[in-house]
Motif scaffolding. Sequence first.
Motif, PDB file in Angstrom:
ATOM      1  N   SER A 183      -6.718  -5.007  -6.744  1.00  0.00           N
ATOM      2  CA  SER A 183      -7.018  -4.230  -5.645  1.00  0.00           C
ATOM      3  C   SER A 183      -7.281  -5.129  -4.318  1.00  0.00           C
ATOM      4  O   SER A 183      -8.535  -5.540  -4.621  1.00  0.00           O
ATOM      5  N   GLY A 229      -6.588  -0.982   5.120  1.00  0.00           N
ATOM      6  CA  GLY A 229      -6.330  -0.159   4.040  1.00  0.00           C
ATOM      7  C   GLY A 229      -6.420  -0.852   2.859  1.00  0.00           C
ATOM      8  O   GLY A 229      -6.884  -1.849   2.589  1.00  0.00           O
ATOM      9  N   TYR A 230      -5.936   0.054   1.809  1.00  0.00           N
ATOM     10  CA  TYR A 230      -6.178  -0.605   0.335  1.00  0.00           C
ATOM     11  C   TYR A 230      -4.649  -0.985  -0.177  1.00  0.00           C
ATOM     12  O   TYR A 230      -3.990  -0.131   0.006  1.00  0.00           O
ATOM     13  N   TYR A 231      -4.421  -2.178  -0.768  1.00  0.00           N
ATOM     14  CA  TYR A 231      -3.268  -2.722  -1.132  1.00  0.00           C
ATOM     15  C   TYR A 231      -3.363  -3.061  -2.593  1.00  0.00           C
ATOM     16  O   TYR A 231      -4.508  -3.036  -3.175  1.00  0.00           O
ATOM     17  N   ARG A 232      -2.110  -2.918  -3.268  1.00  0.00           N
ATOM     18  CA  ARG A 232      -2.267  -3.433  -4.561  1.00  0.00           C
ATOM     19  C   ARG A 232      -1.442  -4.693  -4.481  1.00  0.00           C
ATOM     20  O   ARG A 232      -0.333  -5.064  -4.035  1.00  0.00           O
ATOM     21  N   ASN A 251       2.178   0.703   3.956  1.00  0.00           N
ATOM     22  CA  ASN A 251       2.525  -0.500   4.278  1.00  0.00           C
ATOM     23  C   ASN A 251       2.777  -1.594   3.446  1.00  0.00           C
ATOM     24  O   ASN A 251       2.433  -1.438   1.925  1.00  0.00           O
ATOM     25  N   GLU A 252       3.314  -2.732   3.752  1.00  0.00           N
ATOM     26  CA  GLU A 252       3.854  -4.000   3.024  1.00  0.00           C
ATOM     27  C   GLU A 252       3.550  -4.908   3.649  1.00  0.00           C
ATOM     28  O   GLU A 252       4.036  -5.137   4.568  1.00  0.00           O
ATOM     29  N   GLU A 298      -8.542  -5.118  -0.529  1.00  0.00           N
ATOM     30  CA  GLU A 298      -9.079  -4.338   0.867  1.00  0.00           C
ATOM     31  C   GLU A 298      -9.211  -4.918   2.122  1.00  0.00           C
ATOM     32  O   GLU A 298      -9.290  -5.997   2.074  1.00  0.00           O
ATOM     33  N   ASP A 344      -6.777   3.532  -8.979  1.00  0.00           N
ATOM     34  CA  ASP A 344      -5.400   2.667  -9.419  1.00  0.00           C
ATOM     35  C   ASP A 344      -4.807   3.387 -10.488  1.00  0.00           C
ATOM     36  O   ASP A 344      -5.203   3.337 -11.745  1.00  0.00           O
ATOM     37  N   SER A 390       1.025  -1.264   0.061  1.00  0.00           N
ATOM     38  CA  SER A 390      -0.189   0.040   0.205  1.00  0.00           C
ATOM     39  C   SER A 390       0.863   1.101   0.021  1.00  0.00           C
ATOM     40  O   SER A 390       2.292   0.974  -0.082  1.00  0.00           O
ATOM     41  N   SER A 391       0.321   2.429   0.199  1.00  0.00           N
ATOM     42  CA  SER A 391       1.131   3.539  -0.004  1.00  0.00           C
ATOM     43  C   SER A 391       2.109   3.675   1.216  1.00  0.00           C
ATOM     44  O   SER A 391       3.120   4.358   1.390  1.00  0.00           O
TER      45      SER A 391
END
Length: 288
Positions: free
Chosen positions: A150, A131-134, A106-107, A152, A183, A103-104
């Motif tokens: 995406s 949060g939202y992750y890729r 976190n990983e 969540e 995205d 995410s922006s």
Amino acid sequence: STFAEITDHDDGSYTVKFSTKVAGVYTCSVMIGADEHVADSPYVVKVLPGRPFPRRCCIKGKGYRVAELGAKACFSVEALDRFGNAVLGRISEYLPLDIKIVSSTNEICDFDIVETEAGHYFVTYTPTSVGYYRLTVESCGISIGESPYSLEVRVTSSPSSGENESAIEVIEGNIVSDPPPSDQVKLWEDIAQQEYLTLDGDDGGWASTDEDEKETEEERMTRENPDVPIITNLEDLYKIPRMQKALREQERKKKAVKLRQMRKRLEEMEDDDDAESKMPEKSITELD
């Protein structure tokens, strides 16, 4: 469809080559005419799937789209070959996985990958931050399925105490009220694809790889042997020798026509030479 190449060795023997895009068990009938089987025909032919093809592989399960905070999430990767046939057995040698969940801020680095004998991977992880992750799933730099996705991460819907419930409801309210972040990578990819479609007129080659653009063995055979019959029904094999005989007869007739034309031209040239040799010779005195 099935492509076949039949070679007649003119000694009573034939060589037949064929390929198919669908794995499974087939019955191969080698016949003379419409009802006479050759030797032990029909034969059972087992066609195995090819190697895993990343772009055709698929991802299943809830864990690649939604996960709960502190709870184990899971998704699976199913190996398919380039024609969509399921690949069985161990696949790690041909389909190594590279997974990233970021995410922006976190990983998620702690996840387990378990390979099965059925041509699947099971991926499990436990998120520690909402949060939202890729989620990116690749093999040798090639995206698997429709990766990236995406993802969540939500707060668990069943809190253990009233105090936590109040705090969680506020967090959940913020999560629900705020729309998912756009995205940007996917957005620019869509823009690039639209430009490609505008210029090229066809998006068929947009997602192609170098391997996709390589000429297949079937295409090479068809290009190099335009006169070789291509069949889709193995029951029509008995017709091939007749077609090849007809083609040889046509070729023989063409050569005979060319030989007659050459012979005629040679005869005309000889007649011209004879006519010139019969002309009376004039002496130098007469010319003077």
